[in-house]
Design a protein around this motif. Structure first.
Motif, PDB file in Angstrom:
ATOM      1  N   THR A  19       9.003  -1.440  -8.676  1.00 40.04           N
ATOM      2  CA  THR A  19       8.252  -0.577  -7.754  1.00 40.04           C
ATOM      3  C   THR A  19       8.282   0.852  -8.300  1.00 40.04           C
ATOM      4  O   THR A  19       7.766   1.095  -9.374  1.00 40.04           O
ATOM      5  N   ASN A  20       8.900   1.782  -7.566  1.00 39.97           N
ATOM      6  CA  ASN A  20       8.885   3.175  -7.995  1.00 39.97           C
ATOM      7  C   ASN A  20       9.740   3.406  -9.235  1.00 39.97           C
ATOM      8  O   ASN A  20      10.816   2.812  -9.391  1.00 39.97           O
ATOM      9  N   THR A 264      -1.583   1.502  -5.980  1.00 42.14           N
ATOM     10  CA  THR A 264      -0.713   0.330  -5.851  1.00 42.14           C
ATOM     11  C   THR A 264       0.167   0.088  -7.073  1.00 42.14           C
ATOM     12  O   THR A 264       0.915  -0.881  -7.097  1.00 42.14           O
ATOM     13  N   ASN A 266       2.877   1.476  -8.095  1.00 42.89           N
ATOM     14  CA  ASN A 266       4.300   1.477  -7.787  1.00 42.89           C
ATOM     15  C   ASN A 266       4.667   0.511  -6.665  1.00 42.89           C
ATOM     16  O   ASN A 266       5.844   0.401  -6.297  1.00 42.89           O
ATOM     17  N   ASP A 267       3.669  -0.171  -6.120  1.00 44.27           N
ATOM     18  CA  ASP A 267       3.909  -1.160  -5.060  1.00 44.27           C
ATOM     19  C   ASP A 267       2.821  -2.225  -5.148  1.00 44.27           C
ATOM     20  O   ASP A 267       1.895  -2.264  -4.330  1.00 44.27           O
ATOM     21  N   SER A 270       1.260  -4.100  -2.147  1.00 38.77           N
ATOM     22  CA  SER A 270       0.668  -3.365  -1.023  1.00 38.77           C
ATOM     23  C   SER A 270      -0.838  -3.545  -0.909  1.00 38.77           C
ATOM     24  O   SER A 270      -1.436  -3.160   0.089  1.00 38.77           O
TER      25      SER A 270
END
Length: 355
Positions: A19-20, A264, A266-267, A270
């Motif tokens: 993710t991040n 999206t 980093n996710d 989502s």
């Protein structure tokens, strides 16, 4: 010219993110290391890094678990030097066609010095009269400019009679889409989407008829008003909620050039398109593309030349394309790069190495 040090610094990918991106701690995404400076042989050059290109696509290259068979370039794996385009200066040369002191664009990576075969270094020439600087060759006259032109003209097939919407309009590619649509193609109406009043004002100064602030509470209401009558072309740089919203604003048989999904990156989980049926009901054409396609089809240089001529003809305000050049210590390269995902730049985000 300064003596060449015996060792060179480089940033490697130490923990590919799911993710991040993390900049510190045990799970830091990147790690700084020092290695011996490589030597060159016949036909090679040694290049010192001066400027780094910061591109959202780099986030996809380092995604944990990235499937090499599905990615358009080899992923950057754990332990690899972080990949990046850049501008550097030749400090040693054993290649007949490349001289010491020459500026070149190249796959720089996050490393002080890199050895290249002569064919891997593309000489660049600044043009003060036309306002063309070295950094433009990783911006308006590099990947972002070519991406904008290819996606708008060849993928979405935008015409003068079209209304064009572009998300990420304050970014390096989006800001070029605005100018090409308005001043090169002469599109009927150009609508930008960007974050914040300041960025929207800047996008309008480039030629957008209006720019809608996606951070505003009444974003959807203003977007509906701006796209009254619906639109023929949407250039999507962000994906996510904005793409979902735009699917309701595209005319029947409209075209979407799908360029990026920064909302999206980093996710990845989502993404939630509630309006997907719009694609079916209104026969909307969505086409993903990669800038490398332009060269695979054999006309990449022709398109770059078209953009360069538009700059010389003052149709493109190239002086505004590097609004965010960030002087950066080598130790802070990852920190500057993450500005891409924080909305911290207008136009092309360039890292200028200061040490």
């Amino acid at each position: 010219m300064s003596p060449i040090p015996k060792q060179t610094r480089q940033w490697i990918v130490s923990n590919p993110p799911k993710t991040n991106v993390s900049l510190s701690g045990d799970d830091a995404t990147f790690k700084l290391q020092t290695v011996d400076t490589p030597s060159i042989t016949d036909g090679q050059v040694l290049v010192k890094l001066k400027y780094l290109s910061n591109d959202p696509a780099q986030r996809g290259w380092i995604q944990d678990g990235a499937d090499a068979e599905r990615l358009y370039v080899p992923p950057v794996r754990q332990g690899d030097v972080m990949r990046s385009f850049g501008i550097g200066e030749i400090v040693q040369s054993k290649a007949e066609n490349l001289k010491e002191g020459q500026l070149v664009s190249y796959m720089a990576n996050w490393t002080d010095y890199r050895v290249l075969e002569a064919k891997e270094a593309t000489p660049i020439q600044e043009d003060k009269e036309a306002g063309i600087k070295a950094t433009h060759f990783i911006g308006a006259l590099g990947g972002p400019g070519l991406t904008a032109y290819y996606g708008l003209v060849k993928v979405a097939e935008a015409k003068a009679e079209d209304t064009v919407v572009v998300s990420g309009a304050a970014g390096s590619t989006g800001s070029m889409v605005v100018q090409i649509a308005k001043h090169v193609l002469g599109c009927k109406r150009v609508i930008g989407i960007a974050g914040g009043a300041e960025k929207c004002s800047w996008v309008e100064s480039l030629g957008a008829d209006v720019c809608v602030d996606y951070k505003a509470a009444d974003f959807e209401e203003k977007l509906i008003k701006a796209t009254d009558g619906y639109v023929e072309v949407y250039f999507d740089n962000v994906g996510g909620h904005i793409l979902d919203t735009m699917l309701k604003r595209i005319k029947r048989y409209g075209r979407v050039a799908v360029c990026g999904s920064i909302a999206t990156y980093n996710d990845p989980e989502s993404t939630n398109l509630k309006n997907w049926f719009e694609v079916i009901a209104n026969r909307i054409e969505l086409k993903g593309f990669i800038v490398f396609d332009a060269y695979l089809k054999g006309n990449g240089q022709e398109m770059v030349d078209t953009v360069r001529n538009a700059v010389k003809d003052k149709k493109i305000q190239i002086e505004k394309q590097e609004e965010t050049i960030v002087p950066t210590k080598f130790e802070d390269i990852p920190k500057t790069w993450t500005m891409l995902f924080e909305g911290g730049n207008k136009g092309k985000l360039v890292t200028e190495l200061t040490n």
